[in-house]
Design a protein around this motif. Structure first.
Motif, mmCIF file in Angstrom:
data_model
loop_
_atom_site.group_PDB
_atom_site.id
_atom_site.type_symbol
_atom_site.label_atom_id
_atom_site.label_comp_id
_atom_site.label_asym_id
_atom_site.label_seq_id
_atom_site.Cartn_x
_atom_site.Cartn_y
_atom_site.Cartn_z
ATOM 1 N N SER A 87 12.675 -18.297 12.296
ATOM 2 C CA SER A 87 11.597 -18.023 11.302
ATOM 3 C C SER A 87 11.941 -17.228 10.019
ATOM 4 C CB SER A 87 10.140 -17.887 11.633
ATOM 5 O OG SER A 87 10.377 -16.610 12.454
ATOM 6 N N ALA A 90 9.301 -18.154 3.560
ATOM 7 C CA ALA A 90 9.767 -19.249 2.393
ATOM 8 C C ALA A 90 10.648 -20.437 2.984
ATOM 9 C CB ALA A 90 10.191 -18.581 1.149
ATOM 10 N N TYR A 91 10.826 -20.218 4.174
ATOM 11 C CA TYR A 91 11.598 -21.416 5.085
ATOM 12 C C TYR A 91 10.833 -21.849 6.103
ATOM 13 C CZ TYR A 91 15.782 -19.620 2.595
ATOM 14 O OH TYR A 91 16.785 -19.379 1.486
ATOM 15 N N VAL A 92 11.184 -23.278 6.423
ATOM 16 C CA VAL A 92 10.261 -24.005 7.463
ATOM 17 C C VAL A 92 10.931 -23.528 8.862
ATOM 18 C CG1 VAL A 92 9.813 -26.258 8.342
ATOM 19 C CG2 VAL A 92 9.907 -25.958 5.872
ATOM 20 N N GLU A 115 11.070 -24.261 2.008
ATOM 21 C CA GLU A 115 9.785 -24.782 1.720
ATOM 22 C C GLU A 115 9.885 -25.491 0.533
ATOM 23 O OE1 GLU A 115 6.529 -21.976 2.227
ATOM 24 O OE2 GLU A 115 6.421 -22.407 4.198
ATOM 25 N N THR A 118 4.226 -26.558 -3.453
ATOM 26 C CA THR A 118 3.190 -26.005 -2.986
ATOM 27 C C THR A 118 1.985 -26.515 -3.801
ATOM 28 O OG1 THR A 118 4.294 -23.906 -2.106
ATOM 29 C CG2 THR A 118 1.842 -23.944 -2.702
ATOM 30 N N THR A 131 5.205 -34.414 -2.435
ATOM 31 C CA THR A 131 6.394 -33.670 -2.770
ATOM 32 C C THR A 131 7.109 -34.348 -3.817
ATOM 33 O OG1 THR A 131 7.608 -35.036 -1.146
ATOM 34 C CG2 THR A 131 6.623 -33.115 -0.460
ATOM 35 N N ALA A 159 2.054 -25.910 1.159
ATOM 36 C CA ALA A 159 3.438 -26.091 1.019
ATOM 37 C C ALA A 159 3.741 -27.415 2.039
ATOM 38 C CB ALA A 159 4.482 -24.805 1.473
ATOM 39 N N THR A 161 6.975 -30.019 3.085
ATOM 40 C CA THR A 161 8.542 -30.254 2.872
ATOM 41 C C THR A 161 9.085 -31.330 3.675
ATOM 42 O OG1 THR A 161 8.498 -27.675 3.080
ATOM 43 C CG2 THR A 161 10.396 -28.906 3.250
ATOM 44 N N ASP A 197 6.807 -31.143 7.052
ATOM 45 C CA ASP A 197 6.197 -29.932 7.502
ATOM 46 C C ASP A 197 5.251 -29.559 6.621
ATOM 47 O OD1 ASP A 197 6.474 -27.166 9.172
ATOM 48 O OD2 ASP A 197 6.272 -26.669 7.012
ATOM 49 N N SER A 199 2.253 -26.600 5.557
ATOM 50 C CA SER A 199 2.119 -25.236 5.978
ATOM 51 C C SER A 199 0.941 -24.819 5.035
ATOM 52 C CB SER A 199 3.119 -24.273 5.707
ATOM 53 O OG SER A 199 4.121 -24.516 6.865
#
Length: 217
Positions: A87, A90-92, A115, A118, A131, A159, A161, A197, A199
């Protein structure tokens, strides 16, 4: 070459510990065999760039990738299925399933996708997040709760993705393995034509969840 150098240094350190712990008078039968294994590896983004400051957790152990994207986790109990979680803000997040062998090191290459876009969504009114590559997620009114289960009524930052597993980057970013557990308990493979994903976060950046009984579509 860097990966080999890191592995060589770790292996040399382990050999030194064993050598120091055994004198010439110690019978071979008294040398206890190693019961733990080690994970070594790198974490990259979907373009292949190495990522620093990635949190890596597995078997109750935690490590962080260095400036070159490398990490090491030692003292891991031998097992056929160890869940390794990766983890970074700002990343999945991603996970890998690895086999740990006693007295051995396993090299792991992990990939994190940044990610996506948003969208601000009113928790009380609901809304839709999209997206650039066509993924759409719709939330009904009053869909979000905080981690403890308290209803959230502010504006959620969602967010979304999307990943395409037919590409090398999308395949590498898939969490775990392409397999599931059937009703009878058997592990079976499955095929994915795409995954996303989602979030949602509150105004302070805290994670939100869907309320019990609520479905996003």
């Amino acid at each position: 070459m860097k990966a080999q150098s890191l592995f060589s240094k770790v292996a040399a350190g382990v050999a030194l510990v064993v050598a120091l712990g055994c004198s010439k008078d110690t019978p071979a039968s008294n040398v206890v065999a190693a019961t733990y294994g080690m994970l070594l590896g790198t974490v990259k983004d979907t373009s292949g760039a190495l990522l620093s400051s990635v949190k890596v957790t597995a078997g109750g152990k935690t490590a962080t990738t260095n400036t070159q994207g490398y990490f090491a986790l030692s003292g891991l109990a031998a097992t056929d299925r160890l869940v390794v979680a990766f983890s970074k803000q700002a990343y999945v997040a991603n996970t890998r399933i690895e086999k740990v062998r006693a007295g051995e090191s396993v090299f792991v290459d992990a990939v994190l996708g940044a990610e996506g876009s948003t969208t601000a969504i009113s928790a009380t009114d609901g809304g839709t997040a999209t997206t650039t590559n066509g993924a759409i997620v719709t939330f009904p009114p009053n869909a979000f709760v905080s981690a403890p289960g308290t209803p959230y009524t502010g504006t959620a930052s969602v967010a979304v993705t999307a990943f395409d597993p037919t590409t090398t980057a999308g395949l590498a970013a898939f969490p775990g393995r392409f397999e599931g557990v059937a009703d009878g308990g058997a592990t079976i493979p499955f095929r994915s034509f795409g995954f996303i994903d989602v979030s949602p976060r509150d105004a302070d950046g805290g994670a939100l969840q869907l309320a019990t009984g609520v479905t996003a579509s």
